[in-house]
Write a protein that holds these residues in place. Structure first.
Motif, PDB file in Angstrom:
ATOM      1  N   LEU A 260      14.823   6.179 -16.903  1.00 30.72           N
ATOM      2  CA  LEU A 260      14.134   7.157 -15.991  1.00 30.72           C
ATOM      3  C   LEU A 260      15.272   7.360 -14.768  1.00 30.72           C
ATOM      4  N   ALA A 261      15.709   6.457 -14.080  1.00 30.35           N
ATOM      5  CA  ALA A 261      16.364   6.470 -13.042  1.00 30.35           C
ATOM      6  C   ALA A 261      17.664   7.463 -13.212  1.00 30.35           C
ATOM      7  N   LEU A 262      18.266   7.533 -14.465  1.00 32.43           N
ATOM      8  CA  LEU A 262      19.355   8.026 -15.269  1.00 32.43           C
ATOM      9  C   LEU A 262      19.088   9.684 -15.395  1.00 32.43           C
ATOM     10  N   ALA A 263      17.859   9.794 -15.769  1.00 34.38           N
ATOM     11  CA  ALA A 263      17.473  11.088 -16.104  1.00 34.38           C
ATOM     12  C   ALA A 263      17.063  11.780 -14.604  1.00 34.38           C
ATOM     13  N   VAL A 264      16.688  11.161 -13.820  1.00 32.88           N
ATOM     14  CA  VAL A 264      16.536  11.548 -12.350  1.00 32.88           C
ATOM     15  C   VAL A 264      17.771  12.379 -11.779  1.00 32.88           C
ATOM     16  N   VAL A 265      18.960  11.133 -11.876  1.00 35.94           N
ATOM     17  CA  VAL A 265      20.119  11.484 -11.432  1.00 35.94           C
ATOM     18  C   VAL A 265      20.774  12.959 -12.222  1.00 35.94           C
ATOM     19  N   ALA A 266      20.498  12.784 -13.494  1.00 36.91           N
ATOM     20  CA  ALA A 266      21.106  13.944 -14.313  1.00 36.91           C
ATOM     21  C   ALA A 266      20.549  15.101 -13.825  1.00 36.91           C
ATOM     22  N   VAL A 267      19.387  15.206 -13.713  1.00 39.40           N
ATOM     23  CA  VAL A 267      18.501  16.527 -13.460  1.00 39.40           C
ATOM     24  C   VAL A 267      18.902  16.986 -12.154  1.00 39.40           C
ATOM     25  N   ALA A 268      18.974  16.054 -11.194  1.00 36.27           N
ATOM     26  CA  ALA A 268      19.475  16.434  -9.732  1.00 36.27           C
ATOM     27  C   ALA A 268      20.716  16.973  -9.750  1.00 36.27           C
ATOM     28  N   VAL A 269      21.696  16.257 -10.391  1.00 40.16           N
ATOM     29  CA  VAL A 269      23.008  16.755 -10.566  1.00 40.16           C
ATOM     30  C   VAL A 269      23.212  18.419 -11.100  1.00 40.16           C
ATOM     31  N   VAL A 270      22.530  18.472 -12.163  1.00 42.12           N
ATOM     32  CA  VAL A 270      22.076  19.914 -12.833  1.00 42.12           C
ATOM     33  C   VAL A 270      21.746  20.955 -11.935  1.00 42.12           C
ATOM     34  N   ALA A 271      20.605  20.508 -11.033  1.00 45.33           N
ATOM     35  CA  ALA A 271      20.220  21.439 -10.273  1.00 45.33           C
ATOM     36  C   ALA A 271      21.323  21.412  -8.887  1.00 45.33           C
ATOM     37  N   LEU A 272      21.954  20.923  -8.587  1.00 44.65           N
ATOM     38  CA  LEU A 272      22.883  21.167  -7.657  1.00 44.65           C
ATOM     39  C   LEU A 272      24.128  21.847  -8.227  1.00 44.65           C
ATOM     40  N   CYS A 273      24.211  21.851  -9.443  1.00 42.15           N
ATOM     41  CA  CYS A 273      25.377  22.685 -10.153  1.00 42.15           C
ATOM     42  C   CYS A 273      24.960  24.027 -10.446  1.00 42.15           C
ATOM     43  N   VAL A 274      23.936  24.289 -10.942  1.00 41.67           N
ATOM     44  CA  VAL A 274      23.522  25.383 -11.610  1.00 41.67           C
ATOM     45  C   VAL A 274      22.746  26.208 -10.560  1.00 41.67           C
ATOM     46  N   GLY A 275      22.857  27.838 -10.543  1.00 42.08           N
ATOM     47  CA  GLY A 275      22.251  28.727  -9.898  1.00 42.08           C
ATOM     48  C   GLY A 275      23.095  30.002 -10.058  1.00 42.08           C
ATOM     49  N   GLU A 276      22.788  31.006  -9.260  1.00 42.12           N
ATOM     50  CA  GLU A 276      23.456  32.377  -9.515  1.00 42.12           C
ATOM     51  C   GLU A 276      24.690  32.279  -9.432  1.00 42.12           C
ATOM     52  N   ARG A 277      25.315  31.182  -8.688  1.00 40.23           N
ATOM     53  CA  ARG A 277      26.922  30.801  -8.918  1.00 40.23           C
ATOM     54  C   ARG A 277      26.850  29.240  -9.239  1.00 40.23           C
ATOM     55  N   SER A 278      27.525  29.058 -10.338  1.00 39.28           N
ATOM     56  CA  SER A 278      27.542  27.377 -10.755  1.00 39.28           C
ATOM     57  C   SER A 278      28.797  26.982 -10.319  1.00 39.28           C
ATOM     58  N   TYR A 279      28.804  25.534 -10.137  1.00 46.81           N
ATOM     59  CA  TYR A 279      29.976  24.862  -9.496  1.00 46.81           C
ATOM     60  C   TYR A 279      29.918  23.552 -10.464  1.00 46.81           C
ATOM     61  N   ALA A 280      31.162  23.096 -10.711  1.00 40.78           N
ATOM     62  CA  ALA A 280      31.656  21.864 -11.199  1.00 40.78           C
ATOM     63  C   ALA A 280      30.934  20.752 -10.737  1.00 40.78           C
ATOM     64  N   PRO A 281      30.775  19.659 -11.368  1.00 36.04           N
ATOM     65  CA  PRO A 281      30.074  18.434 -10.592  1.00 36.04           C
ATOM     66  C   PRO A 281      31.311  17.909  -9.833  1.00 36.04           C
ATOM     67  N   SER A 282      32.647  18.053  -9.815  1.00 38.11           N
ATOM     68  CA  SER A 282      33.434  17.539  -8.986  1.00 38.11           C
ATOM     69  C   SER A 282      33.601  18.437  -7.679  1.00 38.11           C
ATOM     70  N   GLU A 283      33.300  19.718  -7.848  1.00 37.20           N
ATOM     71  CA  GLU A 283      32.906  20.606  -6.381  1.00 37.20           C
ATOM     72  C   GLU A 283      31.883  19.997  -5.631  1.00 37.20           C
ATOM     73  N   VAL A 284      30.753  19.884  -6.248  1.00 35.77           N
ATOM     74  CA  VAL A 284      29.617  19.218  -5.745  1.00 35.77           C
ATOM     75  C   VAL A 284      29.785  18.192  -5.151  1.00 35.77           C
ATOM     76  N   LEU A 285      30.249  17.015  -5.869  1.00 29.57           N
ATOM     77  CA  LEU A 285      30.846  15.588  -5.254  1.00 29.57           C
ATOM     78  C   LEU A 285      31.491  16.014  -4.028  1.00 29.57           C
TER      79      LEU A 285
END
Length: 349
Positions: free
Chosen positions: A32-57
């Motif tokens: 469950l914790a890993l799933a929460v982190v994974a969805v949070a990362v996806v939510a940070l990366c995607v949108g009208e303009r998407s970014y790589a996880p490295s840019e988000v980090l």
């Protein structure tokens, strides 16, 4: 003739069963914790303009990245963090109600607690034009007051789950009529603002609101976890609990007060996001199959539901929908199924 008693399970078998249950509990928590982190990362990366996880980090570490610093650091990060916090709050608060009252319908969004916060917030918006911290304070105070009224009306030599649920549903219906009347008397702008708040949305989640929300839940949720250790004893019945040194009425009241405060704080931040408190406990129970406390797993399920529903409502549908619309679509069929099953079994609420 001497009766032959069944042989007691060997100590090794009991120990093996306990280790298996503990291993399953830890595994479910980790997944469950890993799933929460994974969805949070996806939510940070995607949108009208998407970014790589490295840019988000890099943005999260404080580095300036052209474009991403605003889209991720200013818009998406507070939204994700608010969704995470309110999801944990709805999940933990809801499962404490359901477990303590031994009734799956005894969720704060079913028995009128969330309706109390909602009615007060709508009146505050439409009649007094309140917003921000003042609106949150009104919603929290109203949630606590309505819970106190429901608890007092339910009291008859103690509180029983079925009576509290029925009284809570009645009080919630009365508060819904207050909401409807306030909306009919409101101006167009105020009515739209109130409806947006009632739907349950993360659109107003920005950094100024994250700090107070995190601070309040940082105190309330750990307190609830400590108090929830008494739930297994309370489930044995008042007489047994008293025999084990636990004062059932006092413990039940303390749990209700803190759980209501947790729900009211979350509602004040994002509105009454439908069915998250109602669904989190049963989903956690299905995953754990009766192994261990449900409070922490239900909190993680609540966070996962809110983050996933917001992601779906914002990016995976033809039009954008608030998170409360998506959770409502998920929760309503489960409520109908639960009511039908209760009716078939002849059980009471």
């Amino acid at each position: 003739m001497t009766a032959v008693l069944p042989a007691a399970p060997a100590a090794g078998v009991v120990a093996h069963g306990r280790r298996a249950r503990a291993r399953r509990y830890r595994t479910v928590l980790a997944v469950l914790a890993l799933a929460v982190v994974a969805v949070a990362v996806v939510a940070l990366c995607v949108g009208e303009r998407s970014y790589a996880p490295s840019e988000v980090l890099r943005v999260l570490l404080g580095e300036q990245v052209v474009g991403a610093s605003f889209n991720v650091g200013v818009l998406r990060a507070p939204r994700v963090l608010t969704g995470l916090l309110v999801g944990v709050a709805f999940g933990t608060g809801g499962v404490v109600f359901q477990t303590m009252l031994r009734n799956p319908l005894a969720s704060p969004d079913i028995i009128g607690v969330s309706a109390g916060s909602s009615a007060a917030a709508v009146v505050a918006i439409t009649a007094f034009g309140l917003s921000g911290a003042a609106l949150s304070l009104v919603a929290i105070t109203a949630g606590l007051a309505v819970a106190a009224v429901i608890y007092a009306l339910s009291w008859r030599d103690g509180v029983q789950g079925a009576r509290l649920v029925l009284i809570g549903i009645a009080v919630g219906a009365m508060l819904d009529s207050v909401i409807g009347y306030a909306l009919t008397r409101a101006g167009v702008y105020d009515a739209n603002e109130a409806l947006r708040w009632l739907t349950g949305s993360l659109n107003s989640a920005f950094w100024p609101g994250v700090g107070p929300l995190a601070a309040a839940l940082g105190v309330l949720v750990p307190t609830l976890l400590v108090l929830a250790r008494r739930l297994p004893v309370l489930q044995l019945g008042d007489d047994v609990a008293a025999g084990l040194g636990v004062r059932p009425d006092r413990s039940r009241l303390a749990l209700l007060l803190v759980a209501v405060a947790v729900i009211a704080v979350a509602t004040s931040a994002a509105g009454p996001i439908a069915f998250v408190a109602f669904l989190s406990g049963p989903i956690a129970h299905r995953l754990l199959r009766g192994t261990g406390s449900l409070v922490v797993p239900a909190g993680l399920v609540g966070a996962l539901l809110v983050l996933t529903a917001d992601l779906v409502g914002q990016h995976l549908l033809v039009h954008r929908f608030p998170v409360g619309v998506v959770t409502g679509v998920l929760g309503a069929p489960y409520l109908l199924w639960l009511l039908a099953r209760t009716n078939r079994s002849g059980g009471s609420l």
